[in-house]
Design an enzyme around this catalytic site. Structure first.
Site, short mmCIF file in Angstrom:
data_model
loop_
_atom_site.label_atom_id
_atom_site.label_comp_id
_atom_site.label_asym_id
_atom_site.label_seq_id
_atom_site.Cartn_x
_atom_site.Cartn_y
_atom_site.Cartn_z
N THR A 1 10.21 1.62 0.74
CA THR A 1 11.29 2.60 0.80
C THR A 1 11.72 3.04 -0.60
OG1 THR A 1 13.63 2.88 1.41
CG2 THR A 1 12.90 0.66 0.93
N ASP A 2 12.30 4.22 -0.68
CA ASP A 2 12.85 4.67 -1.97
C ASP A 2 14.11 3.91 -2.34
OD1 ASP A 2 14.53 5.77 -0.04
OD2 ASP A 2 14.33 7.84 -0.73
N GLU A 3 14.70 3.17 -1.40
CA GLU A 3 15.94 2.46 -1.69
C GLU A 3 15.76 1.32 -2.70
OE1 GLU A 3 18.73 1.71 1.45
OE2 GLU A 3 17.71 3.10 2.79
N TYR B 1 19.23 -5.14 2.36
CA TYR B 1 18.01 -4.50 2.86
C TYR B 1 17.08 -4.10 1.74
CZ TYR B 1 15.00 -0.61 4.16
OH TYR B 1 13.92 0.22 4.28
N LYS C 1 13.29 -5.52 0.58
CA LYS C 1 12.10 -4.68 0.48
C LYS C 1 11.52 -4.73 -0.94
CE LYS C 1 10.36 -2.37 3.08
NZ LYS C 1 9.22 -2.67 3.99
#
Length: 361
Positions: A142-144, A168, A172
């Site tokens: 994810t870009d997060e 979260y 990741k």
């Protein structure tokens, strides 16, 4: 796209992105075998795979990615040469109130898959004096993991330093690092993609766009965190599948590739667009009023009246934006769907598939 025949293990393939990927892959590559491994937790829904259930090239395995022996058995039984790893806990709000599941699934689960892949594809052949089996481990991230951006900051590139801000995104980020380590330390042939916010069919109803659609149909408030100016880059889910396809077929081993939609929108503007489309749908199709008798506000063309501002969540990142220059240049990637076309398809899908989402609310 021309490619060698593959036998894939798709983890989390009953989830939103995973299921759409399975549909895409079997349509594009009908000779490939696809084995889905999914624990069918709250976000995994066997009904997401109904369109491929009768496909002889499709196999479903109910199980947990943390079960290393099960993964090893599947790799051997089906002679799998590719893992596309979607399985993850992904809802930020849930990670704030209950981070344990995120650590277990996203970190320990990824480690379990890497161990199984290394054993079956590298260690066991070597113990028999053979070369490692041809393989690929593709990790979907994810870009997060990159953190948050200010309004005028340049978009995230693959060189952006990791700075996760929620349990979260931290879980990741940890899984990304494990995948990288297994490539550099053990020679596992890996690629990783970091995507922006996906939307489209089969999206679990707690997420922003399906939540807005289904709340409108039940005449419930449309909750907007803070001032609603959090900005995200939105990617139609089939375009994400197409991007992973390119990474698998053209990507360089050990590399990360950003997959984005070139669509930055503030949350409040997304909600307003959905409201407009819902108003139009009800104005143009009188049968919707009979099908959704609770939807009195949208029936009057006033969906926006349901917008309700609520207290912002803890650690809410302000802006994400993907710079997909590397993926565009190296792999020839570009999204096919504009936001206008993709969001229209999404609204139409939810209006036509009440039986799917009604069970999940």
């Amino acid at each position: 796209m021309t490619q060698k025949q593959r036998n894939l293990l798709v983890t989390g393939g009953a989830g939103f992105i995973g299921a759409n990927y399975v549909h895409y892959w079997l349509e594009q590559y009908p000779n490939d075998k696809v084995v889905v491994l999914d624990a069918l937790t709250y976000a995994g829904n066997r009904a997401n795979l109904d369109p491929v259930e009768n496909n002889p090239k499709f196999v479903f395995a109910h199980g947990d990615i943390c079960d290393t022996q099960l993964v090893e058995a599947l790799l051997k039984e089906h002679k799998l040469d590719t893992i596309v790893h979607f399985a993850a806990e992904s809802h930020v709000d849930r990670s704030i109130t209950g981070p344990d599941a995120f650590i277990e699934t996203n970190i320990i689960g990824t480690y379990s898959l890497l161990k199984a892949a290394k054993k079956v594809w590298i260690d066991e052949p070597k113990s028999e004096g053979k070369s490692p089996l041809p393989h690929r481990f593709h990790h979907v991230s994810t870009d997060e993991v990159y953190g948050t951006l200010e309004p005028n900051d340049p978009a995230f590139t693959e060189e952006t330093a990791y700075a996760p801000n929620s349990p979260y995104s931290a879980s990741k980020a940890a899984s990304d690092h494990l995948v990288r380590a297994y490539h550099h330390t053990y020679g596992l042939e890996v690629t990783t993609s970091n995507c922006s916010n996906n939307y489209g069919p089969y999206h679990f109803p707690e997420k922003l766009i399906p939540l807005i659609i289904t709340n409108i149909l039940h005449d419930k408030p449309l909750p907007i965190y803070g001032d609603g100016q959090q900005i995200r880059d939105w990617l139609y889910v089939t375009d994400h599948a197409r991007g992973i396809d390119l990474v698998l077929n053209k990507g360089r081993l050990g590399e990360n590739y950003n997959i984005g939609g070139h669509n930055e929108w503030a949350n409040i503007d997304i909600v307003k667009v959905v409201c407009e489309l819902m108003n139009e749908a009800f104005a143009n199709d009188s049968s919707l009023i009979a099908r959704y008798p609770e939807a009195t506000t949208v029936a009057q063309g006033k969906s926006e009246d349901l917008i309700t501002y609520v207290t912002d969540r803890a650690g809410h990142d302000r802006r994400y934006a993907i710079d997909a220059t590397k993926t565009n240049g190296e792999l020839g990637y570009k999204p096919y769907e504009s936001f206008e076309s993709g969001i229209k398809k999404t609204v139409e899908w939810y209006l036509a598939n009440e039986n799917w989402w009604k069970e999940l609310r």
